[in-house]
Design an enzyme around this catalytic site. Sequence first.
Site, PDB file in Angstrom:
ATOM      1  N   ARG A   1       0.819  -1.200   0.000  1.00 16.41           N
ATOM      2  CA  ARG A   1       0.000   0.000   0.000  1.00 16.41           C
ATOM      3  C   ARG A   1       0.861   1.262   0.000  1.00 16.41           C
ATOM      4  O   ARG A   1       0.700   2.123  -0.844  1.00 16.41           O
ATOM      5  CB  ARG A   1      -0.870  -0.024   1.256  1.00 16.41           C
ATOM      6  N   THR A   2       1.763   1.372   0.949  1.00 20.77           N
ATOM      7  CA  THR A   2       2.527   2.610   1.087  1.00 20.77           C
ATOM      8  C   THR A   2       3.421   2.840  -0.128  1.00 20.77           C
ATOM      9  O   THR A   2       3.506   3.943  -0.659  1.00 20.77           O
ATOM     10  CB  THR A   2       3.359   2.588   2.381  1.00 20.77           C
TER      11      THR A   2
ATOM     12  N   HIS B   1       5.381   6.762  11.399  1.00 20.35           N
ATOM     13  CA  HIS B   1       4.903   6.580  10.021  1.00 20.35           C
ATOM     14  C   HIS B   1       4.116   7.853   9.698  1.00 20.35           C
ATOM     15  O   HIS B   1       2.883   7.861   9.691  1.00 20.35           O
ATOM     16  CB  HIS B   1       4.020   5.334   9.943  1.00 20.35           C
TER      17      HIS B   1
ATOM     18  N   ARG C   1      11.566   3.146   3.852  1.00 18.60           N
ATOM     19  CA  ARG C   1      10.984   2.348   4.927  1.00 18.60           C
ATOM     20  C   ARG C   1      12.050   1.398   5.434  1.00 18.60           C
ATOM     21  O   ARG C   1      12.787   0.788   4.649  1.00 18.60           O
ATOM     22  CB  ARG C   1       9.786   1.546   4.422  1.00 18.60           C
TER      23      ARG C   1
ATOM     24  N   LYS D   1      23.559  -8.928  -0.141  1.00 17.17           N
ATOM     25  CA  LYS D   1      24.971  -9.324  -0.263  1.00 17.17           C
ATOM     26  C   LYS D   1      25.800  -8.782   0.883  1.00 17.17           C
ATOM     27  O   LYS D   1      27.019  -8.832   0.850  1.00 17.17           O
ATOM     28  CB  LYS D   1      25.543  -8.826  -1.595  1.00 17.17           C
TER      29      LYS D   1
END
Lengths: 178, 333
Positions: free
Chosen positions: B78-79, B156, B128, B106
Amino acid sequence: MPQVMDADRMSRALTRIAHEILERNRGLDDLALVGIRTRGVPIARRIARALKEINGDEVPTGALDITLYRDDLMRHAVGPQPVVRRTEIPFSIDDRKILLVDDVLYTGRTIRAALDALIDFGRPRAIQLIALVDRGHRELPIKADYVGKNLPTSLRQSVQVRLEEIDGVDEIVIEGEA
Amino acid sequence: MTTKAIDRVSGAQSAEAVPATALRSRHLLGIAGLDAGEITLILDTTEAMKEIAARPIKKVPTLRGRTVVNLFFEPSTRTRTSFEIAEKRLSADTLSIATATSSVTKGETLIDTVKNIEAMAPDMIVMRHASSGAPHLLSRICRSAIINAGDGTHEHPTQALLDAFTIREHKGRLAGLKVAIVGDLLHSRVLRSNALLLNTMGAEVWACGPATLMPAGVEQLGLRPTTVVEEAVRDADVVMLLRIQHERMHGHFFPSVREYFALFGMTRERLTLAKPDVIVMHPGPMNRGVEIDSDVADGPFSVILEQVSNGVAVRMAVLYLLAGGAQVHDEGS
């Protein structure tokens, strides 16, 4: 700070523009008014009222905010972003003749932005430009179809349009040295 | 330029605080640090952005030539989608990097990954990360503007802003409303950001959940804690449910999902305690039958999908407002 137009002359200029619109378009069919924020919006509403008084028909009227289309938005490295306000065009502009309304026509850059913005809403049959004041100094090939007053100015001057709805008074003044 | 002064006469329709003229920081790291005027500026700008979604051509040229990198170290549909759509509607060039396909697997460190991306000169980084404070760390070493799209259990901010926008659309204001937030409080960055925002704007915010999921010091966030869901919901203007975040739970916080639903799940019966014009919100993803009953999720009070639509407009507003200061090279907020 010389006043170049008072309330009475402003009202007569807008009535004259309404008559010119009717004459040039042979009536009001498929016409719509779109005012450019901020002061183009009340001017558009007044022209709509004048047209109704003459002809009896309502002309749909909208408001356009051109901030997101400005060509100088991202050119300044620092500084606050201009305030963005709502665009409200509650009718389809497809195949209509759009009368775009602004208070002062100067460089033409606002109108360039407004044309780009309008065309994102559809494909009008034609766009005509109404300016309450044309003060010259165009930087783009843009010309008004209806002008309330031609006002020769120097680049050092600024032209202030004040409207009852926003500023509490109807007048146009020139500020600064000629 | 014309001689028109930029004013705001016909702007905000329901401003509670006078909107600021600009955001002070060039990053959006959290709601902490924003004052009521800045929040109002973002919400007012969102109103203008929302109209663009109703146009035949849902795109404006504002961020042409700007590059935005979406850097997602945690899964998100969604975000991430919401930010991508917002960026595209403003004509920015965008690319999204999910860690599953990046050099992070890696063994590259966060700082090295971001420095390498920065070497390609993006203007903004939307990020995020599972660690609280990761975007703050980057904001100190990056030239790009950083937008926090969720950091661990910390903040958020764009979620809280879209929640506030949705509430304001329905209620016309934020001040004086009773907002009940029910669910997994302990692991919720949405709770923290919402608590900070709603308090700044003058709402009364209740936090309800099992005692084991009640974070220490909720009162310091300005929340009224309770473990009795009926107390939180009674006369509420807004009921906001939070997902039970199994992926962040390393231990047993409650006996079973069924028991949680029996004690805290939002059902139609419980909702009758709230105001008759209550709205029900959920930041998603929903667990139906855990924190929210399907009846409520799909019911007449639910504004859950409106939240998603508003998310795009809020993110457009934030991108636009931050773009003005994105090329400042010092200060580092």
